[in-house]
Each structure stands twice: as structure tokens, then as C-alpha cells.
Design an enzyme around this catalytic site. Structure first.
Site, PDB file in Angstrom:
ATOM      1  N   GLY A 260       0.825  -1.215   0.000  1.00 39.55           N
ATOM      2  CA  GLY A 260       0.000   0.000   0.000  1.00 39.55           C
ATOM      3  C   GLY A 260       0.850   1.252   0.000  1.00 39.55           C
ATOM      4  O   GLY A 260       0.623   2.189   0.765  1.00 39.55           O
ATOM      5  N   SER A 262       1.392   3.639  -2.307  1.00 34.01           N
ATOM      6  CA  SER A 262       1.137   4.708  -3.275  1.00 34.01           C
ATOM      7  C   SER A 262       0.773   6.037  -2.642  1.00 34.01           C
ATOM      8  O   SER A 262       1.069   7.102  -3.193  1.00 34.01           O
ATOM      9  CB  SER A 262       0.023   4.285  -4.244  1.00 34.01           C
ATOM     10  OG  SER A 262      -1.175   4.008  -3.531  1.00 34.01           O
ATOM     11  N   ASP A 313      -2.091  -6.815  -6.424  1.00 35.31           N
ATOM     12  CA  ASP A 313      -3.373  -6.797  -5.729  1.00 35.31           C
ATOM     13  C   ASP A 313      -3.251  -7.786  -4.564  1.00 35.31           C
ATOM     14  O   ASP A 313      -3.223  -8.999  -4.767  1.00 35.31           O
ATOM     15  CB  ASP A 313      -4.483  -7.223  -6.676  1.00 35.31           C
ATOM     16  CG  ASP A 313      -5.861  -7.239  -6.012  1.00 35.31           C
ATOM     17  OD1 ASP A 313      -5.931  -7.101  -4.768  1.00 35.31           O
ATOM     18  OD2 ASP A 313      -6.859  -7.391  -6.739  1.00 35.31           O
ATOM     19  N   ASN A 340       1.347  -2.536   5.443  1.00 41.09           N
ATOM     20  CA  ASN A 340       0.605  -1.290   5.575  1.00 41.09           C
ATOM     21  C   ASN A 340      -0.749  -1.317   4.880  1.00 41.09           C
ATOM     22  O   ASN A 340      -1.682  -0.628   5.310  1.00 41.09           O
ATOM     23  CB  ASN A 340       1.451  -0.142   5.001  1.00 41.09           C
ATOM     24  CG  ASN A 340       0.642   1.122   4.823  1.00 41.09           C
ATOM     25  OD1 ASN A 340       0.269   1.782   5.787  1.00 41.09           O
ATOM     26  ND2 ASN A 340       0.332   1.464   3.581  1.00 41.09           N
ATOM     27  N   TYR A 406     -14.722  -3.627  10.806  1.00 40.46           N
ATOM     28  CA  TYR A 406     -13.368  -3.116  10.598  1.00 40.46           C
ATOM     29  C   TYR A 406     -12.546  -3.266  11.881  1.00 40.46           C
ATOM     30  O   TYR A 406     -11.412  -3.741  11.853  1.00 40.46           O
ATOM     31  CB  TYR A 406     -13.418  -1.646  10.170  1.00 40.46           C
ATOM     32  CG  TYR A 406     -12.057  -0.987  10.157  1.00 40.46           C
ATOM     33  CD1 TYR A 406     -11.159  -1.217   9.120  1.00 40.46           C
ATOM     34  CD2 TYR A 406     -11.663  -0.137  11.193  1.00 40.46           C
ATOM     35  CE1 TYR A 406      -9.906  -0.633   9.110  1.00 40.46           C
ATOM     36  CE2 TYR A 406     -10.410   0.457  11.189  1.00 40.46           C
ATOM     37  CZ  TYR A 406      -9.537   0.209  10.154  1.00 40.46           C
ATOM     38  OH  TYR A 406      -8.297   0.785  10.155  1.00 40.46           O
ATOM     39  N   VAL A 441      -5.438   9.777  11.383  1.00 38.49           N
ATOM     40  CA  VAL A 441      -4.343  10.265  10.542  1.00 38.49           C
ATOM     41  C   VAL A 441      -4.957  10.894   9.299  1.00 38.49           C
ATOM     42  O   VAL A 441      -5.834  10.307   8.669  1.00 38.49           O
ATOM     43  CB  VAL A 441      -3.398   9.125  10.104  1.00 38.49           C
ATOM     44  CG1 VAL A 441      -2.168   9.678   9.405  1.00 38.49           C
ATOM     45  CG2 VAL A 441      -2.995   8.265  11.283  1.00 38.49           C
ATOM     46  N   THR A 443      -5.194  11.223   5.930  1.00 38.06           N
ATOM     47  CA  THR A 443      -4.829  10.598   4.657  1.00 38.06           C
ATOM     48  C   THR A 443      -6.113  10.459   3.840  1.00 38.06           C
ATOM     49  O   THR A 443      -7.143  11.024   4.194  1.00 38.06           O
ATOM     50  CB  THR A 443      -4.219   9.193   4.888  1.00 38.06           C
ATOM     51  OG1 THR A 443      -5.230   8.341   5.452  1.00 38.06           O
ATOM     52  CG2 THR A 443      -3.015   9.249   5.833  1.00 38.06           C
TER      53      THR A 443
END
Length: 498
Positions: A260, A262, A313, A340, A406, A441, A443
Site C-alpha cells: 500500500g 502509493s 493486488d 501497511n 473493521y 491520521v 490521509t
């Protein structure tokens, strides 16, 4: 340490030996005025003060005799601090003791003594320190509670001691909640070491048993704990953790995988590792072109390491296996694995879609497990015994707030982190495992999960953590000496309540 602490006042209880002495020395060397309190050991504090003075340390150590089991002596100490220095900015509740006193046959006076020092002494010092901060208008102060692994699990043979440390864990979180309710920016940090080679062990278990335990492993040193405290104290004011470290030279030229990579935290970690001279494999699926762009940017800046972009992926095992084959071919194998990649959907347990639940399990749990297994296999093949696995967890892996499913995936990451630590120890491996659990955070994560309008509204409520804050904490754990495992980092925005 940050310049804002130079000339400020810190209280360290139990400062005569071990962890307390190491912390006092470290803070004085960073330019702080340190009040070092001890009872029977006050002459040792005086000797340390004289030693630091002879070394022209930029700060000073002021010894005070105080029995922290007696409130009147604590109050007198704080009165002296106020008169001489104006008041406390940092309070380090380090004083603690343990007595071999089983629940079935222990002496009441021993139990009471443990409570007076480990719980009440800590609470009184905290209250008085906060009172002095308030009277001075200090809103950037810091309270440290020296806890123990015994504050998170019950260690055999010392249940009452562990009970007091469990209470310290609760008091730390309770104080954090009180401070947030008052909209205070004062921070509170609990540090929970495992076995540390100090006099404490021999006092608690006896000389023979202590030596027997410590001889079976390379134990932590008091300086390890002092360094962790400086790390937290140095964090920017909006963050209850974080440090900018020069990473140990042993990692220069080594290979790290960041999933992850990017955007957000993954991109920040990849950049940070490359800037420290590592060869980083940054994987992403749809965002692989962003990783390539970051790679070119770092190249143009003459960064000492390199970033190699790979399209993968992580919900598909065959793509993960192909990625590891490419890493082996190009770089020989992985030394550090940073799990991550993660995602969340707003999908309640009562009405969520099965495909959303399955997707979260595939990314947050299975991909993490597969990448970890393959990394460890490559380490084993090459005889790497100092590797490091990182799981980017969440405060939602420690308390349920918001999406229950989650949070469930992150609770599983917490369990898998400890499970892997136990497996590695059973194999007598020196490979380390660290879970980093950030709060809010800023993001793209909340926007993806909640939508742009709701996500931005959530971020507008407070000064959030930044991706670099998390990257710096990872560097802190990676930089630790090989015998020191930083197992759990929990960090929140100072203003976050949950």
C-alpha cells in the site's frame, strides 16, 4: 530532543538507580532541569548530580529526599520545586516496587505498601504536577507512567504487583480521557518494559532467581527505556508519540517491502526508508503509477536508497507470490516487511454487505498473514536473523469505535502480532515484530471509507496525526538495538478523545 524542552523542569521519582537514574541523566544531557527524588538512595542521586556537573552537562540534576508512600513528603517536594524552579513541566512516575506476596498467603502490609507506592504515590504526583502546570499556564506538559508488561498480562508468581500495574494502565487511559474532556494539550504516556537488567529484579525475585532469568536472554537496559521516553517527549505537540531518528547503519542497503505504498502512510514510510539508504519495494494495485512517480522524485533528489515499484493486488495470493519471486530475483529477498495495506467500509454488523466484509478480511487479515509468511521464508532461506515485521494496526485494534467489522479485523491484527512474537520466541529467532496503532491520521483513508464530505468533516474536528508521524515511529522501532523489541506503539492526536 526538541529545543522546546531545554531549560524546562522535569520530576523523576525513584531517580537513584536503574531506569530512574538513566532517565534523569538523559534529560539533563538534553538540557533540562531535573528534580531527582529518592528516599534511602538520595545520596546516589547527589553523586549522579556531581558526575553530570563534572561532565559540563547542559542541564542540572537537583536531588530531593522523598518517600513517595507518604503524601506529606510528596507535597513538601512539590512546594520545594515550585519555590526553586517555578513548577513542573514534565512528571515521570518511575518509582515502583514489588514484593513476593501471593494472593493466597501474602501479608496485608506488603499489599498496602505496593498500593501506596505503585498506585497512590503515582496518582498524588500526577495530580500535583498537573496542578502546578495549570497554575503556570503550561498546556504542553507531559506525564509519564512507568508501567510494565505486568500491566497488560499477569505474570506468574507476582499477581498483586501485576494488579497494581494493570491499574496504572487504567489510570493512564483515564487521565488521557480527562485531559481531552478539558481540551488540554498536556500528554500522558505509559511505558511498559519487559525484563530490564536493574536492581529491581533482584529485589523482587532474589539474587539467584533474578540472575537465572536474566542469563537466559539479552535483557533490556535502563538506557533503552530512557531512549523510549525521549522519543515520546520529542513528539510534535499534536502527537502522543513520534521521533525523527538517524536509523542504524545496519539497515543501509537492506531490502524492505511496503504494501500500500502509493499514498498516505505507506508512501511516507517508503520515502523515509529510502532516505535512510534502504532498497524499498513499494507495492500497490491501481496506484502503482503513483509509486513510480515517488520513485522518480526520490531519484531526482539523489536519495541514498531506491524505490522499486511493483503492481500487486494483495487480495490475490498468486500476485503476492509473484511479487515475492520478483523481490528474490532482483534483490535476494526481504529483510523488513511493512504490512501497511488496509481498507475499511462503512458496513454495520446488522446490515453490512458480505462482499465488503470479505474484502476487509482479504486485505486486512489474509494479505498481512501471507506477506508475513513469505517474508519470513525469504529471511530463513538467507539466514537473516535480525529481520523485522511491521503490522500497521489501528487504535481500533484496541477499542471498538465506529465500524464493528473493521475493528474486528484490527483486533485480529493485534492477536496475530502477539501470536507471531510467541512463535518467533519458541524458535529462538531474533526477528522482531512491531504493531503500530495510530488514531486519526489525515490521509485518503477516511474519505474512501466515509465519502469525501463526511471524511473531510471528520478530519476538521481536530489536529490529526500526519503520515510522517507514523513513519517516524516505524524508524524509531527499526532503529532500536537488536536486543530491544518495541512490540506495540499506540499513538493518537493529542486532541482525540476515543
Amino acid at each position: 530532543m526538541a529545543d522546546r524542552w531545554i531549560g524546562r523542569v522535569a520530576l523523576v521519582t525513584g531517580a537513584s538507580v536503574g531506569i530512574g537514574a538513566a532517565i534523569a541523566k538523559k534529560l539533563v544531557k538534553h538540557g533540562m532541569k531535573v528534580v531527582g527524588c529518592a528516599n534511602n538512595g538520595v545520596n546516589k542521586v547527589k553523586a549522579i548530580a556531581a558526575e553530570l556537573k563534572s561532565q559540563n552537562a547542559p542541564g542540572l540534576l537537583y536531588p530531593v529526599k522523598c518517600d513517595v508512600s507518604k503524601e506529606n513528603e510528596i507535597l513538601s517536594m512539590f512546594a520545594e520545586i515550585k519555590e526553586k524552579f517555578g513548577g513542573v513541566d514534565v512528571c515521570i512516575n518511575n518509582a515502583g516496587l514489588s514484593i513476593d506476596c501471593p494472593l493466597m498467603s501474602g501479608k496485608t502490609e506488603d499489599w498496602r505498601r505496593l498500593l501506596e507506592v505503585n498506585v497512590l504515590g503515582l496518582s498524588v504526583c500526577t495530580r500535583e504536577a498537573l496542578s502546578q502546570m495549570e497554575s503556570k499556564g503550561v498546556d504542553d506538559g507531559h506525564i509519564f507512567n512507568l508501567s510494565s508488561l505486568g500491566g497488560h498480562k499477569v505474570l506468574e508468581g507476582i499477581p498483586f504487583y501485576c494488579g497494581t500495574k494493570h491499574m496504572v494502565t487504567a489510570l493512564t487511559e483515564g487521565l488521557r480521557q480527562e485531559l481531552r474532556a478539558k481540551k488540554s494539550n498536556i500528554r500522558v504516556t505509559s511505558i511498559s518494559p519487559g525484563y530490564v537488567k536493574t536492581e529491581f529484579m533482584s529485589r523482587m525475585l532474589g539474587e539467584e532467581m533474578s540472575e537465572q532469568i536474566l542469563s537466559t536472554m539479552k535483557s533490556l537496559t535502563p538506557d533503552d527505556i530512557a531512549n523510549a521516553l525521549v522519543h515520546a517527549l520529542h513528539a510534535p505537540p499534536h502527537c502522543q508519540d513520534c521521533f525523527e531518528y538517524k536509523m542504524a547503519d545496519r539497515w543501509v542497503g537492506r531490502v524492505a517491502l511496503v504494501t500500500g505504498a502509493s499514498v498516505g502512510i505507506g508512501a511516507a514510510i517508503a520515502k523515509k526508508l529510502v532516505s535512510h539508504g534502504m532498497k524499498v519495494v513499494g507495492c500497490a494495485n491501481n496506484g502503482v503509477d503513483k509509486v513510480k512517480a515517488i520513485s522518480e522524485e526520490l531519484k531526482s533528489q539523489n536519495a541514498p536508497g531506491l524505490l522499486h515499484a511493483v503492481k500487486c493486488d494483495v487480495t490475490k495470493e498468486d500476485e503476492i507470490l509473484a511479487m515475492f519471486a520478483e523481490i528474490k530475483e532482483k534483490f535476494g529477498g526481504v529483510d523488513v516487511c511493512v504490512n501497511n495495506a488496509g481498507l475499511g467500509f462503512d458496513c454495520p454488523l446488522m446490515s453490512g454487505k458480505t462482499e465488503h466484509w470479505r474484502h476487509m478480511l482479504e486485505v486486512n487479515v489474509l494479505a498481512l498473514a501471507i506477506c508475513t509468511r513469505e517474508s519470513l521464508n525469504q529471511m530463513a532461506e538467507r539466514g537473516v536473523d535480525d529481520g523485522h515485521i511491521f503490522h500497521l494496526n489501528s487504535t481500533s485494534g484496541h477499542r471498538v469505535a465506529g465500524s464493528g467489522f473493521y475493528c474486528g479485523t484490527k483486533y485480529m491484527v493485534t492477536a496475530m502480532t502477539e501470536g507471531l512474537r510467541q512463535e518467533l520466541r519458541n524458535k529462538k529467532s531474533n526477528i522482531r515484530i512491531t504493531s503500530i496503532s495510530p488514531g486519526m491520521v489525515k490521509t485518503e483513508f477516511a474519505i474512501r471509507m466515509r465519502g469525501e464530505e463526511k471524511g473531510n468533516e471528520i478530519y476538521s474536528r481536530m489536529k490529526n496525526l500526519e503520515a510522517d508521524d507514523i513513519a517516524n515511529s516505524l524508524i524509531h522501532a527499526l532503529h532500536a538495538p537488536p536486543h530491544c523489541q518495541i512490540h506495540d506503539i499506540i499513538m493518537r492526536p493529542t486532541e482525540q478523545r476515543s
